[in-house]
Design an enzyme around this catalytic site. Structure first.
Site, PDB file in Angstrom:
ATOM      1  N   VAL A  44       0.838  -1.200   0.000  1.00 19.23           N
ATOM      2  CA  VAL A  44       0.000   0.000   0.000  1.00 19.23           C
ATOM      3  C   VAL A  44       0.874   1.252   0.000  1.00 19.23           C
ATOM      4  O   VAL A  44       0.631   2.212  -0.738  1.00 19.23           O
ATOM      5  CB  VAL A  44      -0.978   0.011   1.193  1.00 19.23           C
ATOM      6  CG1 VAL A  44      -1.795   1.301   1.206  1.00 19.23           C
ATOM      7  CG2 VAL A  44      -1.902  -1.190   1.132  1.00 19.23           C
ATOM      8  N   CYS A  45       1.920   1.229   0.832  1.00 21.75           N
ATOM      9  CA  CYS A  45       2.831   2.376   0.915  1.00 21.75           C
ATOM     10  C   CYS A  45       3.485   2.667  -0.432  1.00 21.75           C
ATOM     11  O   CYS A  45       3.663   3.822  -0.816  1.00 21.75           O
ATOM     12  CB  CYS A  45       3.912   2.116   1.950  1.00 21.75           C
ATOM     13  SG  CYS A  45       3.295   1.802   3.604  1.00 21.75           S
ATOM     14  N   THR A  46       3.847   1.622  -1.143  1.00 24.57           N
ATOM     15  CA  THR A  46       4.490   1.800  -2.445  1.00 24.57           C
ATOM     16  C   THR A  46       3.570   2.532  -3.407  1.00 24.57           C
ATOM     17  O   THR A  46       4.003   3.447  -4.125  1.00 24.57           O
ATOM     18  CB  THR A  46       4.898   0.424  -3.018  1.00 24.57           C
ATOM     19  OG1 THR A  46       5.871  -0.166  -2.137  1.00 24.57           O
ATOM     20  CG2 THR A  46       5.487   0.554  -4.409  1.00 24.57           C
TER      21      THR A  46
END
Length: 208
Positions: A44-46
């Site tokens: 998700v962070c990516t």
């Protein structure tokens, strides 16, 4: 530390993916979108770092600097950014704070112990040029942020500041705004010569 709208954003010094910063000095005369991530090399962070990079011109048009944070090291950030660039088809140029000891994350109450004692939840702080916190949002670790809403609320805050108005539900730029109750009729006639629609005495809509 619990932070609220209207508080001064705490100052800090930190290493980042683009070099060391002193936060208040780094802000300068710009706005800041400060957002935290649970960890590098997480899915998700990516996508969020990639989406921010895609929107870098949209942020710049609003005089907003993005600043990420993850509780990992600079070395890990730099490796991760290469992955972000490759998988999200972009070039990340904004800094990501390295916070392996969680010092900044705890300063900004980004660590929620029921979620993790070492990884930050998805916090959002919109900070104005006076270093004042204007908006906070917190997403759980497994839910990606809505970047259209982040840009929308920056537009709303900047419109409200520029014109002394308020914005209604689901407002987007160009839509009708609300004349606050603090502006009496005589003053409103001078400030809003285009007039307004008065649905109720307390509910006055105008278009800027």
């Amino acid at each position: 530390m619990s932070l609220h709208i209207g508080d001064t954003a705490p100052d800090f010094t930190a290493e980042t993916s683009t070099g060391p910063i002193s936060f208040h000095g780094w802000i300068g005369t710009d706005w800041v979108f400060f957002f935290s991530h649970p960890g590098d090399f997480t899915p998700v962070c990516t996508t969020e770092i990639g989406r921010t990079a895609h929107l870098i011109d949209a942020f710049a048009a609003r005089n907003v600097k993005p600043l990420g944070l993850s509780t990992d090291t600079v070395a890990e950030h730099l490796k991760w950014i290469k992955d972000v660039d490759e998988t999200q088809h972009t070039t990340v140029t904004f800094p990501i704070v390295a916070d392996p000891d969680c010092r900044v994350a705890r300063l900004y109450d980004m660590i929620h112990d029921h979620e993790s004692t070492t990884a930050a939840v998805r916090s959002v702080f919109i900070i104005d040029p006076k270093k004042t916190i204007r908006l906070t949002m917190t997403y759980p670790m497994n839910v990606g942020r809505n970047f259209a809403e982040i840009l929308r609320v920056i537009d709303a805050l900047q419109t409200d500041d520029a014109h002394g108005v308020a914005t209604p539900a689901n407002w987007t730029p160009g839509g009708a705004v609300i004349i606050p109750l603090s502006i009496k009729t005589d003053a409103a006639q001078k400030r809003f010569p285009n007039g307004w629609t008065e649905t109720r005495p307390y509910l006055r809509f105008t278009v800027l």
